[in-house]
Design an enzyme around this catalytic site. Structure first.
Site, mmCIF file in Angstrom:
data_model
loop_
_atom_site.group_PDB
_atom_site.id
_atom_site.type_symbol
_atom_site.label_atom_id
_atom_site.label_comp_id
_atom_site.label_asym_id
_atom_site.label_seq_id
_atom_site.Cartn_x
_atom_site.Cartn_y
_atom_site.Cartn_z
ATOM 1 N N MET A 26 0.846 -1.192 0.000
ATOM 2 C CA MET A 26 0.000 0.000 0.000
ATOM 3 C C MET A 26 0.888 1.253 0.000
ATOM 4 S SD MET A 26 -3.477 -0.928 1.999
ATOM 5 C CE MET A 26 -2.945 -0.707 3.659
ATOM 6 N N GLY A 27 2.151 1.067 -0.397
ATOM 7 C CA GLY A 27 3.064 2.210 -0.484
ATOM 8 C C GLY A 27 3.624 2.609 0.863
ATOM 9 N N HIS A 33 9.419 -3.614 3.420
ATOM 10 C CA HIS A 33 8.997 -3.821 2.026
ATOM 11 C C HIS A 33 10.215 -4.117 1.145
ATOM 12 C CE1 HIS A 33 5.663 -0.992 3.357
ATOM 13 N NE2 HIS A 33 4.988 -2.026 2.909
ATOM 14 N N GLN A 57 -10.330 -2.575 2.585
ATOM 15 C CA GLN A 57 -9.845 -3.173 3.824
ATOM 16 C C GLN A 57 -9.798 -2.189 5.001
ATOM 17 O OE1 GLN A 57 -6.023 -4.199 1.757
ATOM 18 N NE2 GLN A 57 -5.080 -3.803 3.734
ATOM 19 N N GLY A 143 4.735 -10.354 3.845
ATOM 20 C CA GLY A 143 5.539 -10.287 5.067
ATOM 21 C C GLY A 143 4.875 -11.019 6.229
ATOM 22 N N LYS A 145 5.026 -9.994 9.130
ATOM 23 C CA LYS A 145 4.503 -8.975 10.043
ATOM 24 C C LYS A 145 2.969 -9.069 10.111
ATOM 25 C CE LYS A 145 4.023 -4.757 11.916
ATOM 26 N NZ LYS A 145 2.694 -4.415 11.502
ATOM 27 N N GLN A 149 -2.775 -12.387 7.759
ATOM 28 C CA GLN A 149 -3.004 -12.100 6.339
ATOM 29 C C GLN A 149 -2.274 -13.140 5.470
ATOM 30 O OE1 GLN A 149 -2.837 -8.051 4.419
ATOM 31 N NE2 GLN A 149 -0.749 -8.644 3.955
ATOM 32 N N LEU A 180 8.811 -2.959 11.716
ATOM 33 C CA LEU A 180 8.589 -1.822 10.811
ATOM 34 C C LEU A 180 7.168 -1.877 10.270
ATOM 35 C CD1 LEU A 180 11.881 -1.402 8.772
ATOM 36 C CD2 LEU A 180 11.269 -0.553 11.024
ATOM 37 N N ARG A 183 2.444 2.502 9.764
ATOM 38 C CA ARG A 183 1.707 3.225 10.813
ATOM 39 C C ARG A 183 2.623 3.706 11.938
ATOM 40 N NH1 ARG A 183 -2.683 -0.523 9.127
ATOM 41 N NH2 ARG A 183 -4.408 0.790 8.398
HETATM 42 O O1 PAF Z 1 -0.193 -5.880 3.513
HETATM 43 C C1 PAF Z 1 -0.598 -4.944 2.805
HETATM 44 O O2 PAF Z 1 0.082 -3.948 2.600
HETATM 45 C C2 PAF Z 1 -1.989 -5.026 2.192
HETATM 46 O O3 PAF Z 1 -2.868 -5.674 3.041
HETATM 47 C C3 PAF Z 1 -1.992 -5.668 0.787
HETATM 48 C C4 PAF Z 1 -1.524 -7.103 0.829
HETATM 49 C C5 PAF Z 1 -1.091 -4.862 -0.139
HETATM 50 C C6 PAF Z 1 -3.405 -5.656 0.221
HETATM 51 O O4 PAF Z 1 -3.910 -4.359 0.098
#
Ligand code: PAF
Length: 274
Positions: A26-27, A33, A57, A143, A145, A149, A180, A183
């Site tokens: 999500m940048g 990352h 989400q 990840g 983290k 998910q 890391l 947020r």
């Molecule tokens: O982990 C994330 O950054 C997000 O949940 C993802 C996997 C990019 C989906 O929007």
């Protein structure tokens, strides 16, 4: 690095690639990352990173609007790493009409994060499935983290026969142990100092389990109280079986400690494998 906002242009660029490794984000990229990107580069000759802040989400009261968006910095970091392709679609590209088709998820998606953020994993799974369909990667890296998910994406891939191999990337931490996360930038100086104690709570609990303590509900309560006494508001601090993701039974071997807690208005999550 080529940057695409459009699906058809992205697809024709990817046609000639032999293997594609995909890192969805999500940048607001940080070293966590970047470790996933480097892992992807070892796995495939073409690495695609996506940046998309996925509205599906976020609950209505959550931080979708203020979620950090740092596109220019992200681009220069990714091109410095020689990433091949960045997919950064606008909302109207991924959601040209209202996204009414949403995945129905198993009960594990209503536990832990799902209990406190209802619908969160449905939003994650739906966007990840869309991105998999668009990019059609051979490998995708998520990840640890966000361990729950990772578990849910793996189950989705297995149960829906999606032809992608899901790999896990290790959590990257600061010197004092804080995982890391984008947020973390919401934390002020004193909260940032305090933030590493979520990890400390998990570490202490892990040590107690390794030394033979088996009363998991008592351990969960002790860690929760310890954090609450330091000023945290704890959503959950639980010991689960990391294969089934169900609450751990006394004799389970593959355990995971998972925690989510608030420092004022900032919610942090972390986990630790045993
Ligand atoms: O982990 C994330 O950054 C997000 O949940 C993802 C996997 C990019 C989906 O929007």
């Amino acid at each position: 690095m080529k940057i695409y906002r459009d699906i058809n242009e992205l697809r024709s660029n990817l046609k000639s690639s032999s293997t594609i490794a995909f890192v969805p984000t999500m940048g607001n990229l940080h070293a966590g990352h970047l470790a996933l990107v480097k892992q992807a580069q070892q796995q495939a000759d073409h690495v695609v990173v996506s940046i998309f802040v996925n509205r599906l989400q976020f609950l209505p009261h959550e931080d979708f609007d203020r979620y950090p968006r740092t596109f220019e910095e992200d681009c220069s970091v990714l091109s410095g790493l020689n990433v091949n392709t960045l997919f950064a679609p606008d909302e109207k590209i991924l959601f040209p009409t209202q996204q009414d088709f949403l995945l129905a998820l198993p009960p594990v998606a209503d536990t832990l994060e799902g209990e406190f953020r209802p619908g969160f994993f449905r939003g994650v799974a739906t966007i990840v499935l869309k991105l998999f369909n668009i990019i059609q990667p051979d490998i995708a890296i998520f990840g640890k983290k966000d361990y729950q998910q990772l578990h849910i994406v793996r189950e989705m891939v297995k149960q829906l026969n999606i032809p992608v191999e899901v790999l896990a990337g290790e959590t990257v931490r600061t010197a004092d142990g804080l995982a890391l996360s984008s947020r973390n930038r919401y934390l002020n100086t004193s909260q940032r100092t305090e933030a590493c104690y979520l990890y400390q709570a998990l570490l202490h609990t892990k040590q107690k389990i390794i030394s033979g303590q088996k009363n998991f509900s008592e351990l969960q309560q002790q860690a929760t109280t310890w954090l609450e006494n330091r000023g945290w508001k704890v959503d959950y601090l639980r010991i689960h079986n990391r294969l089934s993701f169900m609450p751990a039974q006394t004799d389970d071997q593959d355990l995971i400690l998972l925690g989510a807690a608030w420092l004022d208005k900032t919610r942090l999550i972390d986990n630790l494998e045993i």
